[in-house]
Motif scaffolding. Structure first.
Motif: not given
Length: 920
Positions: A133, A776, A787, A781, A791, A794
């Motif tokens: 990222k 999430i 990972k 997902q 996410t 963020q």
């Protein structure tokens, strides 16, 4: 180098330009001759609403774009800047299609020049980076990133990243660059002419390349010569002198923790007096240093090595990258530390060279080859855990890792690791390798009598998997495909090619092998199809996944007879295949005058792997051991042969007693979760420690949970045991939504089953009011736990739904996590075959399986879930438990008593939320 690069970043209303998503911000940065020479950025009015999650991620509101120009008004300027340039973006496949769509809508020509994807370039140049990222790479390379997810800031950071990556590329040895150039036409980025330019520069100024050794056409990092000579032994460097001094450590920002010093003393005492010990170390204690410091002093004073075993790779890396450098600052002597893992963790250099020369059928293979070429110029260990590779590339792992045939190689990373371990005070390994060493006829670890087992609550589970078997149709099919047929590109065809080149004759043996491999594929196909049907007919599955527990001696009927006959035929074919393969191997041994390196002999290791699979299959379906549980797993809606067989031992206490605690002088087991209601009795009995009278101590966390945490139990949620799963999921979704809207922070919601998780996630998405936060969900997902966690980090307002691996190991301090929700008490599911078999075993001995097994397991899991909440002394948050059994069931007190002293509130959800708001 005079190339011109235009680095672009976009913010958009969504992910699909063809469905009407539009650009809301564009950032462009021009790089020439290694310098930024021009910039352009603008907001755009997308002529449609910006979804809430996009506004949250980018901090771009409707008001900010209201009076901005349309993209068409600035399109000519964009086209002009892109002339005669490389198009560069961090994920070109996202940015370029958006830009092309907007250019077409503006009636302008699309971009047709070369492109560079900095994600792909970073994967090649930085093969060990934890994440690709943009923010994570910026942190890794010390690039300041002020406003993530704003196009102008992201484009600036991407431009600086590009320059750093190109610099790293230029520093690679010539031979590596030439190999990369050969592979570059198969990459997504247009790197061919770039690499050509770098190679020309390098050849013009070719100097000696000191940090590398060259071997069969590749460059490897020259091993650093470690001086064997220690500092003169300092007789005053003793643990007692260290402990008698001031109770502080020579480290920046160090805060004295009494519990840490108490643990140091206990660990040293256990090692020095040859005692086993169990130490529960509360969160925030500084457990790693609390066992590393006394271990280092003990190893130095007594000249006896100490082995440290961990369960997760994450903790192993933390020890190596963070704690060992700190330890070296603390101890007043030279400390040698080595890592030793199983052979298959290390790259075989000779296998890689053969792999490099093979055709590259897929993008994953090309990228893996590029990553390994660069990594070999950086690694001293050859430990493949250092690498960050795609899941597609992982399929090739087994064919590249070291095995027993690698002993002759000049560059043998496993042997080098073993050598380092021989010369070390402390060896770091993992639970699986430790178990392998305990049962191996020839020891794998250098001799040792003292060890620390961290994450010790996983030891029994790891041993169960280690001593169990697992065979599935997919892995057998992949292996058979890898071997292939005579006219394909598998390992059989490669061996035939080698025989042809050398004029060795064995045509009849090859034909026989091919026929036997075809028979095996057919019979395995039939067997797994039959097993799936057999399991589904006997076990109704609730979640689409069937688990049928079987005992070979008790199964019967026509179908089982057919299973046994197929198994017998498979064993017969395999025996003949092994016989023919030995014939071929003896020809190679007899005829071969050159070294093994001259040809590809992976066929032999593939047949050996296939033989192991078939032996395991035979064992699973035929052997008869009452202390082993066996089961079949099949997906109700899966392929007709998508079936797996498993086995696990039921009881391992005798194994641990005889093979570990009886033969080692001191084993210290530590974890944050070892006790149940202040008692170690459960873990002591499971690990066979009862006769050893270990030293047991629970050292509390230094956090003040009374001020920092609350446990909240809503009384108005339905009872889980008397409600349909769909109805319960809707109630959970409603409750989680209410909590999220009240706290406007970040929450982790822990489930015990994927089924309930998916139903709850679906119910939450139906509710429009939930659009203010990002959801999430694991399994919904894609991506690993790490990972999904990244996410989650963020966003400011986010909810993370997780099962199994989210109950522990997730470290989200401060504002990164305010609320943890436990949806139901973490009892093992009723159809869990292992728990079922263990319960029967306890019952047969006159015990109570619920209180001796199910409840203790659930309490330990519950403690782990609670442990996610408070990670530092400044954290503050609440644990919501939506399962009312916590207070209504007689066993609920065991869960609450296992937590540190904390406020428990029970009330309606609305009133609890009012209390929470006031408290936070």
């Amino acid at each position: 180098m005079h190339e011109r690069f235009v680095v672009i970043d976009l913010e958009t209303t969504g992910n699909v330009p063809k469905k009407g998503d539009r650009i809301i911000q564009l950032g462009m940065v021009v790089v020439e001759n290694g310098k930024i020479v021009d910039r352009f950025s603008s907001f755009f009015n997308p002529d449609r609403t910006i979804p809430p999650f996009v506004q949250q991620l980018t901090n771009i509101s409707e008001q900010m774009v209201e009076n901005a120009p349309s993209f068409a008004e600035k399109a000519a300027k964009v086209v002009d800047m892109l002339q005669q340039s490389y198009f560069v973006a961090h994920n070109v496949s996202f940015d370029l299609p958006f830009l092309q769509e907007e250019l077409q809508m503006a009636g302008l020509p699309i971009f047709t020049g070369p492109t560079i994807d900095t994600v792909e370039l970073a994967r090649i140049v930085l093969p060990t980076a934890e994440s690709y990222k943009l923010g994570d790479l910026a942190k890794l390379l010390h690039i300041t990133h002020d406003q993530p997810h704003q196009a102008d800031s992201d484009a600036e950071v991407t431009a600086k990243l590009l320059m750093k990556l190109l610099d790293r590329l230029r520093q690679l040895p010539l031979i590596t660059l030439q190999q990369l150039k050969r592979l570059s036409p198969y990459l997504k980025s247009d790197l061919y002419s770039l690499l050509d330019g770098i190679i020309m520069e390098k050849m013009a100024t070719l100097a000696d390349e000191p940090p590398y050794v060259f071997y069969r056409g590749i460059a490897l990092k020259k091993p650093s010569s470690v001086s064997k000579k220690e500092k003169d032994r300092d007789q005053t460097a003793s643990f007692s002198a260290f402990y008698a001094g001031p109770h502080t450590l020579p480290l920046d920002h160090y805060e004295k923790r009494d519990g840490q010093w108490e643990m140091m003393k206990l660990v040293y005492e256990a090692l020095a007096t040859s005692q086993h010990a169990l130490i529960e170390a509360g969160t925030g204690l500084g457990k790693s240093l609390a066992y590393l410091i006394p271990s280092a002093f003990f190893a130095y004073e007594q000249q006896k090595r100490v082995v440290i075993s961990t369960h997760t790779l994450q903790l192993q890396q933390q020890l190596l990258e963070r704690d060992i450098p700190l330890l070296n600052k603390i101890v007043p002597f030279s400390l040698r530390v080595a890592v030793l893992k199983g052979k298959r963790n290390y790259l075989s250099v000779d296998k890689f060279i053969s792999f490099l020369r093979e055709p590259h059928p897929t993008y994953d293979v090309v990228l893996l080859k590029c990553q390994l070429l660069v990594w070999l110029t950086q690694t001293e260990t050859g430990d493949m855990d250092e690498l960050n590779i795609s899941s597609g590339a992982r399929l090739f792992w087994s064919s590249l890792s070291a095995d027993d045939e690698d002993g002759s190689s000049k560059y043998n990373f496993f042997m080098q690791a073993k050598q380092r371990a021989e010369e070390s005070h402390i060896i770091i390994t993992n639970h699986a390798f430790l178990l392998h060493d305990l049962i191996s006829s020839a020891p794998l670890l250098p001799s040792y009598d003292h060890m620390i087992i961290d994450e010790a609550h996983h030891l029994e589970e790891v041993a169960s998997h280690y001593f169990g078997e697992h065979v599935d149709y997919v892995s057998i099919r992949l292996l058979l495909t890898k071997i292939g047929k005579m006219n394909e590109n598998g390992s059989l065809a490669k061996l035939i090619k080698r025989f042809t080149e050398q004029n060795w004759h064995a045509e009849d043996a090859f034909l026989h092998c091919e026929r036997l491999l075809e028979e095996l594929q057919f019979e395995c196909d039939e067997l797994f199809r039959l097993l799936r049907r057999y399991a589904l007919e006997r076990k109704a599955s609730r979640s689409g996944r069937c688990r049928y527990r079987f005992a070979p001696e008790k199964e019967g009927g026509r179908q089982w007879s057919a299973v046994k006959e197929l198994c017998w035929r498979i064993r017969g074919h395999m025996a003949k295949l092994v016989e023919e393969t030995r014939r071929l191997q003896s020809i190679c041994t007899k005829e071969q005058t050159q070294s093994r390196q001259a040809g590809d002999y992976s066929y032999f290791s593939d047949i050996s792997a296939l033989q192991q699979r078939m032996e395991a299959l035979s064992d699973l379906l035929e052997s008869d051991d009452p202390m082993v549980v066996r089961w079949i797993e099949a997906e109700e809606k899966g392929a007709a042969n998508a079936t797996a067989l498993y086995s696990q031992p039921i009881q391992l206490d005798e194994f641990f007693a005889e093979r570990l605690f009886m033969v080692k002088k001191s084993v210290v087991l530590t974890s944050a979760t070892l006790t149940i209601g202040d008692s170690f009795s459960y873990i002591v009995s499971r690990l066979g420690l009862s006769d050893f009278y270990p030293l047991c101590r629970a050292i509390p966390s230094p956090f003040s949970y009374k001020e920092q945490a609350m446990v909240m139990i809503p009384t108005d949620l339905p009872s889980i045991s008397s409600t349909a799963l769909e109805t319960y999921a809707e109630a959970v979704a409603d409750g989680v939504g209410k909590i999220a809207r009240q706290i406007k922070g970040k929450m982790l919601v822990l489930f015990t089953s994927y089924e309930l998780l998916k139903l709850t996630a679906a119910a939450m998405k139906m509710e429009e009011r939930n659009e203010d936060f990002v959801l999430i969900a694991q399994g919904v997902q894609s991506g690993s736990a790490a990972k999904l966690t990244r996410t989650f980090q963020q966003f400011d307002h986010a909810i993370l739904f997780g099962t199994s691996n989210f109950w522990e190991g997730v470290d989200l301090p401060g504002d990164e996590l305010t609320i943890v929700v436990i949806v139901r008490l973490p009892f093992a599911p009723p159809d869990d075959p292992v728990m079922e078999a263990k319960s029967e075993h306890v019952r047969a001995k006159g015990g109570d399986p619920f209180y001796e097994l199910s409840l203790p397991e659930a309490v330990l899991r519950f403690k782990q879930g609670f442990g996610r909440l408070i990670r530092t002394e400044k954290d503050k948050g609440a644990l919501f438990v939506l399962d009312r059994r916590l207070t209504t069931a007689s066993y609920g007190k065991y869960f609450l008593n296992s937590l540190p002293s904390v406020h428990v509130c029970e009330d309606s959800l609305d009133r609890l939320l009012q209390k929470l708001k006031a408290w936070l």
